[in-house]
Write a protein that holds these residues in place. Structure first.
Motif, PDB file in Angstrom:
ATOM      1  N   GLU A  73       0.777  -1.250  -0.013  1.00 30.86           N
ATOM      2  CA  GLU A  73       0.131   0.136  -0.166  1.00 30.86           C
ATOM      3  C   GLU A  73       0.683   1.168   0.047  1.00 30.86           C
ATOM      4  OE1 GLU A  73      -3.009  -0.220  -0.678  1.00 30.86           O
ATOM      5  OE2 GLU A  73      -3.153  -2.059  -0.486  1.00 30.86           O
ATOM      6  N   ILE A  74       1.943   1.275   0.996  1.00 32.46           N
ATOM      7  CA  ILE A  74       2.842   2.254   0.774  1.00 32.46           C
ATOM      8  C   ILE A  74       3.309   2.717  -0.537  1.00 32.46           C
ATOM      9  CG2 ILE A  74       5.168   3.086   1.942  1.00 32.46           C
ATOM     10  CD1 ILE A  74       4.490   1.803   4.417  1.00 32.46           C
ATOM     11  N   GLU A  75       3.783   1.594  -1.052  1.00 30.85           N
ATOM     12  CA  GLU A  75       4.517   1.650  -2.483  1.00 30.85           C
ATOM     13  C   GLU A  75       3.478   2.267  -3.414  1.00 30.85           C
ATOM     14  OE1 GLU A  75       7.581   1.514  -3.015  1.00 30.85           O
ATOM     15  OE2 GLU A  75       8.100   1.237  -0.909  1.00 30.85           O
ATOM     16  N   GLU A  76       2.225   1.575  -3.304  1.00 32.27           N
ATOM     17  CA  GLU A  76       1.377   2.088  -4.719  1.00 32.27           C
ATOM     18  C   GLU A  76       0.917   3.246  -4.412  1.00 32.27           C
ATOM     19  OE1 GLU A  76      -1.264  -1.443  -5.139  1.00 32.27           O
ATOM     20  OE2 GLU A  76       0.243  -2.621  -5.768  1.00 32.27           O
ATOM     21  N   GLU A  77       0.738   3.916  -3.079  1.00 32.44           N
ATOM     22  CA  GLU A  77      -0.202   4.995  -3.006  1.00 32.44           C
ATOM     23  C   GLU A  77       0.613   5.986  -3.496  1.00 32.44           C
ATOM     24  OE1 GLU A  77      -0.733   8.570  -0.603  1.00 32.44           O
ATOM     25  OE2 GLU A  77       0.900   7.377  -0.551  1.00 32.44           O
ATOM     26  N   GLY A  78       2.021   6.311  -3.503  1.00 32.94           N
ATOM     27  CA  GLY A  78       2.646   7.187  -4.364  1.00 32.94           C
ATOM     28  C   GLY A  78       2.737   8.694  -3.509  1.00 32.94           C
ATOM     29  N   HIS A  79       1.654   9.195  -2.958  1.00 29.64           N
ATOM     30  CA  HIS A  79       1.906  10.422  -2.348  1.00 29.64           C
ATOM     31  C   HIS A  79       2.692  10.606  -1.093  1.00 29.64           C
ATOM     32  CE1 HIS A  79      -0.578  11.952  -5.511  1.00 29.64           C
ATOM     33  NE2 HIS A  79      -1.485  10.832  -5.193  1.00 29.64           N
ATOM     34  N   GLY A  80       3.066   9.352  -0.718  1.00 27.49           N
ATOM     35  CA  GLY A  80       3.701   9.482   0.681  1.00 27.49           C
ATOM     36  C   GLY A  80       2.623   9.705   1.730  1.00 27.49           C
ATOM     37  N   THR A  81       1.463   9.424   1.670  1.00 30.23           N
ATOM     38  CA  THR A  81       0.357   9.690   2.670  1.00 30.23           C
ATOM     39  C   THR A  81       0.486   8.583   3.896  1.00 30.23           C
ATOM     40  OG1 THR A  81      -1.224  10.639   1.170  1.00 30.23           O
ATOM     41  CG2 THR A  81      -2.293   9.821   3.282  1.00 30.23           C
ATOM     42  N   TRP A  82       0.565   7.239   3.406  1.00 25.98           N
ATOM     43  CA  TRP A  82       0.816   6.493   4.437  1.00 25.98           C
ATOM     44  C   TRP A  82       2.172   6.449   5.283  1.00 25.98           C
ATOM     45  CZ3 TRP A  82      -3.708   5.546   5.722  1.00 25.98           C
ATOM     46  CH2 TRP A  82      -4.666   5.139   5.128  1.00 25.98           C
ATOM     47  N   VAL A  83       3.077   7.009   4.507  1.00 23.84           N
ATOM     48  CA  VAL A  83       4.376   6.833   5.313  1.00 23.84           C
ATOM     49  C   VAL A  83       4.152   8.131   6.312  1.00 23.84           C
ATOM     50  CG1 VAL A  83       6.918   7.656   4.925  1.00 23.84           C
ATOM     51  CG2 VAL A  83       5.749   6.114   3.435  1.00 23.84           C
ATOM     52  N   GLN A  84       3.509   9.015   5.998  1.00 29.19           N
ATOM     53  CA  GLN A  84       3.233  10.222   6.842  1.00 29.19           C
ATOM     54  C   GLN A  84       2.444   9.817   7.907  1.00 29.19           C
ATOM     55  OE1 GLN A  84       1.533  13.482   4.643  1.00 29.19           O
ATOM     56  NE2 GLN A  84       1.602  14.671   6.657  1.00 29.19           N
ATOM     57  N   PHE A  85       1.105   8.797   7.410  1.00 28.01           N
ATOM     58  CA  PHE A  85       0.844   8.383   8.579  1.00 28.01           C
ATOM     59  C   PHE A  85       1.244   7.482   9.827  1.00 28.01           C
ATOM     60  CE2 PHE A  85      -2.120   4.910   9.956  1.00 28.01           C
ATOM     61  CZ  PHE A  85      -3.201   5.439  10.586  1.00 28.01           C
ATOM     62  N   LEU A  86       2.064   6.687   9.186  1.00 33.94           N
ATOM     63  CA  LEU A  86       2.646   5.724  10.115  1.00 33.94           C
ATOM     64  C   LEU A  86       3.923   6.560  10.738  1.00 33.94           C
ATOM     65  CD1 LEU A  86       3.108   2.467   7.827  1.00 33.94           C
ATOM     66  CD2 LEU A  86       1.580   2.780  10.038  1.00 33.94           C
ATOM     67  N   ASN A  87       4.576   7.497  10.224  1.00 34.61           N
ATOM     68  CA  ASN A  87       5.277   8.443  11.063  1.00 34.61           C
ATOM     69  C   ASN A  87       4.823   9.031  12.104  1.00 34.61           C
ATOM     70  OD1 ASN A  87       8.367   8.269  10.208  1.00 34.61           O
ATOM     71  ND2 ASN A  87       7.632   9.253   8.330  1.00 34.61           N
ATOM     72  N   ALA A  88       3.382   9.692  11.882  1.00 36.82           N
ATOM     73  CA  ALA A  88       2.905  10.231  12.835  1.00 36.82           C
ATOM     74  C   ALA A  88       2.562   9.466  14.187  1.00 36.82           C
ATOM     75  CB  ALA A  88       1.372  10.740  12.300  1.00 36.82           C
ATOM     76  N   ALA A  89       1.941   8.035  13.511  1.00 38.79           N
ATOM     77  CA  ALA A  89       1.554   7.031  14.828  1.00 38.79           C
ATOM     78  C   ALA A  89       3.031   6.818  15.622  1.00 38.79           C
ATOM     79  CB  ALA A  89       1.170   5.856  14.012  1.00 38.79           C
ATOM     80  N   LEU A  90       4.086   6.696  14.975  1.00 39.67           N
ATOM     81  CA  LEU A  90       5.148   6.288  15.619  1.00 39.67           C
ATOM     82  C   LEU A  90       5.846   7.614  16.542  1.00 39.67           C
ATOM     83  CD1 LEU A  90       6.843   3.968  12.834  1.00 39.67           C
ATOM     84  CD2 LEU A  90       6.043   3.287  14.970  1.00 39.67           C
TER      85      LEU A  90
END
Ligand code: ATP
Ligand code: MG
Length: 442
Positions: free
Chosen positions: A265-282
């Motif tokens: 999902e992270i790779e396919e999503e492309g805008h970095g939204t999920w990376v940002q989401f997981l970073n916020a959680a962590l």
């Protein structure tokens, strides 16, 4: 052991006398010192080893103290009344002092590692199955994973013995395997995760040669028992440097070996939204740990699985299911798939499911039914999760604000607004060892 005998057994050993290292008895726990002295006075070799020596050398506070000795497990038990032997294939002595446990391991020779958490590990595909044997301190040093984890503080003369150039690597800030990285990763693929964990925690870099091999060897983690990976995942993400660790896990392509669905999902999503989401959680988790607040694996895993749950829910909605039905199916699938890699005990997956199920209800139940929702035992965690989603636009900020205002208006309700697990009647029913807090956001 005198320096001379040491030199005969392990010619490469370098001895740093008390004046040439930073380890002071004042920083070692009294209980660990008690164990070391009693072993020494009974005529055995006794060293503080592992993370304790590493962290003290760096001026950090160790998580725990491990002892290595020439005494056999039965002999250790003979010296301490408060001692239990654990492990079947390779026995370790646990000396109990109230909540503190000092782990005492007899020197071992083989390049195999069979720590307590790995008792039932099925070893195959190049991972060693041979039984290991007792050895000398020099042999014990070489079976360890990294040079910086292989320093021995000798209670006999307060020196630090270095068999693998660990002092230099500590100085240089390098996580380097003892021996050939390829072979050592194959023996125990978890060492790849440990390399990243220590590098992130200490602000070190992974040695270049090892670093190159990791992305290629990451798929070997598939053969590691799911329960052991669960323990490792907690150490990776709940050690106070979760955000930094996540970045390194991605860089070395280890994240995808642990969370394949989320990685896709992270790779396919492309805008970095999920990376940002997981970073916020962590980041959130790291901050709570720094503040001494409780964190729960349920919240952590909820965040880690959410991108997959999201994708699958929208798939089911397109197929005509209602949102609640779609979400329920998506959650069930996402969890089942994830369990193939990393186990998640029920005491964490159940609250996680509840947090997920509450998300659409938080969207719908504004207004009169809000009062009931607020009394839900998982409301607080679900609300924290909603805030997190709003950070990346996965939920309406306005909705999150509404709930924030609603709770402020209501006044804090003791049974939901306080994330101290101790206030909860449920706590009595908790089984198994405690892993972080029971409730509240991570
Ligand atoms: P921390 O406790 O801070 O996480 P640590 O270095 O003490 O770090 P432990 O998991 O407590 O790590 O292990 C204690 C020691 O045992 C390590 O320092 C290392 O020497 C050895 N060790 C642990 N796991 C392995 C492994 N998989 N392979 C080889 N040696 C290991
Ligand atoms: Mg340790």
């Amino acid at each position: 052991m005198t320096e001379q005998i040491l030199q005969e057994q392990a010619p490469d050993a370098v001895v740093f006398p008390r004046s040439e290292h930073r380890i002071s008895r004042a920083d070692i726990s009294d209980n660990a010192l008690k164990v070391l002295y009693r072993l020494h006075n009974a005529g055995y070799e006794a060293y503080l080893v592992g993370g304790g020596v590493r962290d003290l050398s760096l001026g950090r506070e160790p998580k725990d103290f491990d002892v290595a000795t020439s005494a056999r497990p039965e002999e250790v038990r003979g010296l301490f009344r408060n001692c239990r032997l654990i492990g079947r294939r390779f026995r370790l002595a646990h000396v109990h002092f109230g909540p503190e446990i000092i782990e005492v391991a007899t020197f071992r020779a083989a390049h195999d590692f069979d720590g307590a958490g790995q008792e039932d590990a099925q070893l195959r595909d190049g991972m060693l199955v041979r039984d290991n044997v007792y050895g000398t301190v020099g042999e014990d040093a070489l079976r360890r994973d990294f040079t910086i984890n292989s320093l021995y503080y000798n209670i006999a003369d307060f020196s630090v013995v270095d068999f693998a150039n660990g002092m230099d690597d500590l100085e240089a800030g390098v996580v380097r395997l003892i021996g050939d990285p390829d072979a050592r990763f194959r023996e125990d693929p978890v060492r790849m995760l440990r390399a990243v964990r220590f590098a992130a925690k200490l602000g070190f870099r992974v040695d270049e040669e090892a670093g190159k091999r990791i992305p290629e060897m990451a798929p070997l983690l598939e053969h590691v028992p799911q329960a052991r990976l669960f323990d490792e995942v907690l150490k990776l993400f709940m050690g106070g440097q979760g955000a930094q660790t996540f970045e390194m896990l991605r860089k070395y392509r280890l994240f995808g070996a642990l969370f394949p669905g989320t990685d896709t999902e992270i790779e396919e999503e492309g805008h970095g939204t999920w990376v940002q989401f997981l970073n916020a959680a962590l980041d959130n988790t790291d901050r709570r740990i720094a503040d001494g607040k409780p964190v729960t694996p349920a919240f952590l895993f909820a965040a880690l699985l959410w991108p997959v749950v999201r994708r699958r829910t929208s798939f089911h909605l397109e197929q005509g299911l209602t949102e609640a039905q779609g979400l329920q199916l998506a959650v069930a699938d996402a969890i089942e798939e994830q369990l193939q890699r990393v186990s998640v005990p029920k005491r964490f997956s159940l609250p996680m499911r509840e947090m997920f199920a509450l998300q659409p209800r938080l969207e719908r139940n504004r207004g009169r039914r809000a009062g009931r929702l607020v009394t839900h035992p998982r409301f607080r965690a679900a609300y924290d999760f909603l805030l997190l989603r709003a950070v990346v636009g996965d939920a309406e900020q306005e909705l999150a604000d509404w709930w924030t205002r609603y709770q402020e208006g209501e006044g804090r309700q003791p049974e939901v607004a306080d994330s101290e697990p101790a206030r909860r009647p449920r706590r009595r029913r908790r089984r198994g060892p405690r892993r972080g807090g029971d409730e509240g956001g991570a």
